[in-house]
Design a protein around this motif. Structure first.
Motif, PDB file in Angstrom:
ATOM      1  N   GLU A  19      12.825   9.219  -1.297  1.00 21.36           N
ATOM      2  CA  GLU A  19      12.109  10.285  -1.419  1.00 21.36           C
ATOM      3  C   GLU A  19      12.381  11.125  -0.463  1.00 21.36           C
ATOM      4  OE1 GLU A  19      10.264  11.033  -3.789  1.00 21.36           O
ATOM      5  OE2 GLU A  19      10.101   9.461  -5.270  1.00 21.36           O
ATOM      6  N   ARG A  62      13.316   2.721  -1.172  1.00 21.90           N
ATOM      7  CA  ARG A  62      12.259   4.026  -1.729  1.00 21.90           C
ATOM      8  C   ARG A  62      11.943   5.105  -1.004  1.00 21.90           C
ATOM      9  NH1 ARG A  62      11.581   6.319  -5.663  1.00 21.90           N
ATOM     10  NH2 ARG A  62       9.929   6.775  -6.332  1.00 21.90           N
ATOM     11  N   TYR A 122       2.089   1.647  -3.421  1.00 19.94           N
ATOM     12  CA  TYR A 122       1.100   2.344  -4.356  1.00 19.94           C
ATOM     13  C   TYR A 122       1.041   3.826  -4.037  1.00 19.94           C
ATOM     14  CZ  TYR A 122      -3.092   2.485  -7.156  1.00 19.94           C
ATOM     15  OH  TYR A 122      -3.826   2.887  -8.231  1.00 19.94           O
ATOM     16  N   PHE A 123       0.990   4.458  -2.813  1.00 21.46           N
ATOM     17  CA  PHE A 123       1.074   5.791  -2.429  1.00 21.46           C
ATOM     18  C   PHE A 123       2.065   6.413  -3.220  1.00 21.46           C
ATOM     19  CE2 PHE A 123      -2.357   5.133   0.752  1.00 21.46           C
ATOM     20  CZ  PHE A 123      -3.301   6.106   0.593  1.00 21.46           C
ATOM     21  N   THR A 124       3.355   5.757  -2.964  1.00 17.10           N
ATOM     22  CA  THR A 124       4.585   6.393  -3.318  1.00 17.10           C
ATOM     23  C   THR A 124       4.855   6.461  -4.734  1.00 17.10           C
ATOM     24  OG1 THR A 124       5.420   5.510  -1.212  1.00 17.10           O
ATOM     25  CG2 THR A 124       6.927   6.535  -2.530  1.00 17.10           C
ATOM     26  N   THR A 173       0.907  -1.169   0.030  1.00 21.50           N
ATOM     27  CA  THR A 173       0.039  -0.030  -0.052  1.00 21.50           C
ATOM     28  C   THR A 173       0.874   1.184  -0.143  1.00 21.50           C
ATOM     29  OG1 THR A 173      -1.781  -1.260   1.512  1.00 21.50           O
ATOM     30  CG2 THR A 173      -2.095   1.042   0.946  1.00 21.50           C
ATOM     31  N   LEU A 199       1.020   7.209  -7.033  1.00 22.26           N
ATOM     32  CA  LEU A 199       0.283   8.374  -6.677  1.00 22.26           C
ATOM     33  C   LEU A 199       1.103   9.639  -6.465  1.00 22.26           C
ATOM     34  CD1 LEU A 199      -2.785   7.164  -4.318  1.00 22.26           C
ATOM     35  CD2 LEU A 199      -2.784   7.485  -7.051  1.00 22.26           C
ATOM     36  N   GLY A 200       2.443   9.063  -6.143  1.00 25.89           N
ATOM     37  CA  GLY A 200       3.318  10.188  -5.810  1.00 25.89           C
ATOM     38  C   GLY A 200       3.341  10.792  -4.443  1.00 25.89           C
ATOM     39  N   TYR A 201       2.617  10.072  -3.383  1.00 27.45           N
ATOM     40  CA  TYR A 201       2.605  10.675  -2.163  1.00 27.45           C
ATOM     41  C   TYR A 201       3.438   9.860  -1.140  1.00 27.45           C
ATOM     42  CZ  TYR A 201      -1.034  14.107  -3.540  1.00 27.45           C
ATOM     43  OH  TYR A 201      -1.415  15.055  -4.368  1.00 27.45           O
ATOM     44  N   LEU A 202       4.088  10.477  -0.182  1.00 27.02           N
ATOM     45  CA  LEU A 202       4.623   9.912   0.785  1.00 27.02           C
ATOM     46  C   LEU A 202       3.801   9.433   1.927  1.00 27.02           C
ATOM     47  CD1 LEU A 202       8.321  11.347   1.609  1.00 27.02           C
ATOM     48  CD2 LEU A 202       7.825   8.890   0.921  1.00 27.02           C
ATOM     49  N   PRO A 203       3.894   7.996   2.395  1.00 31.95           N
ATOM     50  CA  PRO A 203       2.687   7.777   3.471  1.00 31.95           C
ATOM     51  C   PRO A 203       3.167   8.274   4.719  1.00 31.95           C
ATOM     52  CG  PRO A 203       4.028   5.752   2.609  1.00 31.95           C
ATOM     53  CD  PRO A 203       4.432   6.995   1.755  1.00 31.95           C
ATOM     54  N   CYS A 204       4.418   8.750   5.086  1.00 30.63           N
ATOM     55  CA  CYS A 204       5.008   9.068   6.206  1.00 30.63           C
ATOM     56  C   CYS A 204       6.477   9.728   6.143  1.00 30.63           C
ATOM     57  CB  CYS A 204       5.282   7.894   7.113  1.00 30.63           C
ATOM     58  SG  CYS A 204       6.105   6.664   6.277  1.00 30.63           S
ATOM     59  N   LYS A 205       6.885  10.321   7.055  1.00 26.73           N
ATOM     60  CA  LYS A 205       8.269  11.050   7.105  1.00 26.73           C
ATOM     61  C   LYS A 205       9.324  10.311   7.665  1.00 26.73           C
ATOM     62  CE  LYS A 205       6.345  15.542   6.086  1.00 26.73           C
ATOM     63  NZ  LYS A 205       5.875  17.004   6.775  1.00 26.73           N
TER      64      LYS A 205
END
Lengths: 422, 564
Positions: free
Chosen positions: A179, A175, A147-149, A144, A152-158
């Protein structure tokens, strides 16, 4: 109702490879895909390393899928995309009726003489490994998060902790780092890593991401978003050791704690499953306990490399073709194996009436082993022996054996022997 | 069955000061464990006072007040509703729906971003038969609520199943005494059809019970109904009939003058209601205190629940619990195996006292113990079938009974408080009673009539998987998005998710969509569908992915856009 010789469920690496094999036979086929694009999980695997065995190249996931997909399109093999199989029933004439759902054709039915289940696997979740605590945002399986990274191009966490050293977990450690996220560490409950050695080197070591063995995440903290996790040491029986708790601040927990073959359709059809692989019990042509239903790829058992997924799909496709063209008889024997040594062996059964050609066996050892021989025995006779310097559970092994005229007493047994010779 | 908190063998060595306040007994002092706080409260509950205000503290433990939204605005400033309901759980929603039949100005405030965020989405969904606590208000409400439930569910388009319940015994002695006790209580309460059943009969309904079972008791009126769906349906139906629902609205204070609430101060403005209904669940005691009318304390009793994969659902089509010596010793006293209306087998809940009302964390030891005790009741289910588990807290008072009454002190305050189990089953009856009290109170001020155009029927989001092939096909031809499956485990379409986003109470968080449609409730627990649902939320709401949350402010799904 449209009739097909073979219906393939899933257009990932297994489904595509099966389709290309079937195409050569001229049988009428169709691929059913629930997503809007073919390629399966490879679409989000933008790292390289795919196809080393098959193409002697380091391809990315999408590139590997593209090689197959291009030919599928060239050959005009039909794919129903965005289409979901809601029900399969066995008809009196032994064919299968599938009920499909999609936006264009609503609810419709098709019929098939044979089915190839190539619907892959799913990830185990935090709850399935009994992690306790709260249920905030920021807890994702590695797939999951991928998929986000990647899609969709969004980091799920920092700043995250990764639990499980399975390959996707390792790939995601690298990965997320690339990012700009901080990966505090990869924690593995077992005392050996679960992923491929090359991934430990390339994804963790090269990026100074620490790997902690015999340590697991036991608790999640934070009401809204993950604020921290508790990690704890475990003993060799994987029991948590009290007093070793350590709280690690982070805003995400990424899980790579195992894959489970998806077999809901197989179960609904009464296909017999193997408790070791969680996939169907199959014979050497990868036909399940239900006549005309074949299983391949990660739906059959979880593979380490996509190359073998494609290979298993081709075997299943050949089996499907033979089945449609000439329903053969079956006389099955079980493949026995030493459960202390092996995690599993696929195929689990041999059809004695179909042993002209070489049989491909896939297996994994239960433990990390050095200098061992895999021995195939029938009665007191050893019919095959292969020496391995190293053998470990994360790495699937494959051997190809011809059993023609050698099986005594209709018995076959896999054993592991230490040392070079016996 | 004697629960652990009734054990008075712990002696509290610390001084406890007892005083009378508001006709209740008030306890003060400092002790060394939460268990001691509970025991002191239980002892005080035996007194003649109408309630226990337990202000005893534990050294080293600070119990926080309820969490509030961290913003203020003026969205409801100056509103003058006839009735203001505090709390958007099933009780507040049921009251709102009942009162929406009348020609009155009705408002409900809920501190969370959706209804049913606390106990109402954290229980087993059981509509109890009413076979315990004879003589209590709980029992009375339960019987009446159970009778009303089925019709209500039908009107509101919520799945309800009268599954019945079986209580099993594995020793003749316990069977003899236990069944007599249960049947006698059921009779006193007026629960219908409760009787002994032979093992042979039980096996016809639940074939795979343990071999040592000697007999059981059946309670055929028991049912199941998804509580979060019911709460949403009640609130939506009330909105159709004029309710103003204000979410993310926490009551900060109540201004009381001459024993009357004149102002309700919230983070979204000050409201001037004629009547206030306290349906604040776990926080009802804190609301009472704001009105200077506290006469009870809520002690949160936590329960944990585990859910099994739907593919094992066929092993049980009713509710089953087992009474055994072993079970009585265990910490997980209550609870059962419940076949939910949605098709999963639910295990639990556990029950234990702890100080934090909003601590919904689960515990390894408790979940493990729960599974070890409950799973063996049916052969064929195992730990590996667990797909998720969760916790909730019961809003128990020390008197352990419901408070459904007009305040003895504040003229315009009505209580629906202390609503613990079987609160869900009782909710329609509680609402009926509160409706009666409220209307009577309002009628003292002016003439009130029933609405002529009350709409009692509400349509929910269609669940396409459950429709016949023909109906499903027709719906898809009308709306193409119903043919696009997004959640593969529960087979939920894009159309259903869009419906939820644009529903009467819009589902604007991932969890809200899950509660409305079941997308993400299956075996992969949202692994595959979470990013897909997030994309649909972006398309439908016009929000940025970075703004999307799992359950409201601060629970963002993602942290950063990587391409900027």
């Amino acid at each position: 109702m449209e009739q097909f010789d073979i219906v393939i469920i899933g257009s990932g690496p297994a489904g595509l490879a099966a389709a290309l094999e079937i195409e050569q036979s001229g049988l009428k086929q169709i691929i059913i895909e629930r997503e809007n694009r073919a390629g399966g999980i490879l679409k989000q695997c933008i790292h390289d390393g795919f196809g080393l065995h098959r193409f002697k190249k380091r391809l990315t996931g999408p590139e590997y899928a593209e090689l197959f997909l291009k030919r599928v399109i060239e050959k005009k093999i039909p794919i129903y995309k965005n289409t979901f199989v809601t029900e399969i029933i066995e008809m009196e004439n032994k064919s299968y009726r599938l009920t499909l759902v999609n936006s264009e054709k609503s609810l419709f039915e098709i019929e098939a003489k044979a089915l190839i289940l190539a619907n892959g696997c799913r990830e185990r979740t935090a709850k399935q490994v009994f992690i306790q605590g709260t249920r905030p945002a920021g807890v994702y399986t590695a797939g999951t998060a991928q998929y986000f990274t990647n899609i969709l191009g969004y980091l799920p966490c920092k700043k995250c902790v990764i639990l499980g050293s399975g390959d996707i977990g390792l790939i995601m450690a690298r990965r997320l780092t690339l990012e700009g996220a901080k990966v505090v560490g990869v924690y593995e409950v077992k005392d050996t890593p679960s992923g491929l050695s090359r991934n430990i080197a390339q994804c963790l070591d090269d990026f100074d991401i620490p790997l902690y063995l015999s340590k697991t995440v036991t608790k999640i903290h934070g009401d809204k978003r993950v604020e921290a996790v508790t990690v704890q040491k475990v003993d060799l029986n994987l029991n948590q050791i009290p007093g070793t708790e350590e709280i690690i601040a982070c805003d995400g927990l990424i899980l790579s704690v195992g894959l489970v073959p998806e077999n809901e359709l197989a179960k609904s059809l009464g296909v017999e499953l193997d408790t070791h692989t969680k996939g169907p019990m199959v014979n050497q042509s990868l036909m399940t306990s239900k006549e005309g239903i074949f299983s391949c790829g990660n739906a059959l058992h979880v593979h380490d490399l996509v190359d073998f997924v494609s290979e298993s799909a081709e075997i299943a496709a050949k089996g499907g073709i033979r089945f449609v063209q000439n329903k053969g008889e079956e006389e099955l024997i079980h493949v026995e194996f030493d459960e202390k040594s092996f995690l599993y062996i696929v195929p689990q059964k041999i059809n004695l009436l179909d042993i002209e050609e070489n049989i491909h066996f896939y297996f994994r050892s239960k433990k990390v082993l050095k200098n061992v021989s895999v021995v195939i025995r029938t009665g007191d006779t050893i019919i095959f022996k292969k020496f391995y310097h190293n053998m470990k559970p994360p790495e699937m092994e494959t051997i190809s054996v011809n059993l023609k005229n050698v099986l005594q007493n209709k018995e076959i047994c896999f054993e592991l022997k230490e040392g070079v010779s016996t | 069955m004697i629960a652990k908190y009734y054990q008075f063998d712990i002696i509290i060595n610390k001084p406890i000061i007892c005083t009378e306040e508001n006709n209740a007994i008030k306890l003060e002092g400092e002790v060394s464990s939460w268990q001691e706080v509970i025991i002191a409260g239980k002892v005080a509950a035996k007194s003649k006072y109408r309630g226990v205000i337990n202000k005893i503290t534990v050294k080293g433990i600070t119990v926080p007040s309820f969490q509030r939204p961290n913003f203020t605005d003026n969205i409801i400033e100056g509103q003058r509703p006839d009735v203001l309901i505090i709390g958007g759980g099933v009780i507040g929603a049921a009251i709102a729906r009942a009162l929406s039949k009348w020609e009155i100005d009705l408002m409900l405030v809920e501190k969370e971003c959706d209804v049913a965020m606390h106990a109402s989405s954290r229980n087993d969904g059981m509509v109890h038969p009413g076979i315990t606590h004879p003589g209590s208000l709980k029992a009375k409400m339960n019987i009446r609520g159970n009778e009303m439930f089925e019709d209500l569910a039908k009107e509101l388009d919520v799945p309800f199943k009268r599954t019945g319940m079986f209580i099993l015994f594995n020793s003749w002695l316990e069977y003899l005494f236990g069944s007599t006790f249960i049947i006698r209580n059921a009779k006193k309460n007026g629960a219908k059809g409760v009787k002994r059943v032979k093992v042979k009969e039980i096996r016809k309904i639940i074939p795979n019970i343990p071999s040592d079972i000697v007999g059981g008791v059946t309670a055929p009126t028991t049912g199941v109904c998804p509580p979060y769906e019911m709460t949403t349906a009640l609130a939506e139906n009330a909105i159709m009939n004029g309710l103003k629902l204000s979410l993310e609205t926490a009551v900060i204070n109540l201004v009381e003058t001459n024993n009357e609430i004149t102002k309700v101060i919230t983070n979204r403005g000050t409201v001037y209601p004629k009547v206030v209904i306290n349906a604040a669940g776990l926080f009802a005691d804190e609301i009472a205190a704001m009105a200077n009318d506290q006469f009870f304390t809520i002690h949160p009793r936590k329960g944990e629940i585990a859910l099994l994969d739907k593919n094992k659902g066929d092993l049980l089509n009713t509710i089953v619990s087992q009474v055994s010596a072993n079970l009585l010793k265990s910490d997980t006293k209550g609870g059962a195996l419940v076949k939910t209306a949605e098709g999963n087998i639910l295990v639990g809940p556990t029950a234990f006292e702890q100080p934090y009302k909003e601590d919904y964390s689960t515990d390894y030891t408790n979940i493990n113990a729960l599974l070890e005790v409950k799973l063996p009741i049916i052969k064929g289910i195992e730990k590996g079938d667990v797909i998720t588990y969760l916790a909730g807290t019961r809003a128990a008072t020390y008197k352990e009974d419901f408070i459904i009454e007009k305040s003895k002190k504040i003229k315009n305050l009505i209580y629906a408080a202390g609503i613990q189990s079987p609160g869900y089953a009782s909710s329609p009856a509680i609402a009926e009673e509160i409706e009666r009290i409220t209307i009577q109170l309002l009628k003292e001020k002016r003439e009130i009539n029933k609405k002529k155009n009350f709409m009692s029927v509400r349509k929910g989001i269609p669940n396409l998987k459950l429709l016949s092939k023909q109906e499903r096909g027709e719906l898809i031809s009308k709306r193409r998005d119903y043919g696009h499956i997004v959640c593969r485990c529960e087979e939920i379409s894009k159309g259903e998710i869009i419906d939820a986003i644009h529903a009467t109470i819009p589902a604007l968080t991932l969890d809200a969509i899950k509660r409305r449609t079941r997308a993400g409730m299956g075996r992969c627990q949202g692994g595959f569908c979470t990013p897909l649902i997030a994309q649909i939320m972006v398309e439908e709401t016009g929000k940025n992915m970075l703004e999307l949350t799992k359950k409201g402010d601060g629970s963002n799904l993602v942290s950063k856009f990587t391409k900027s």
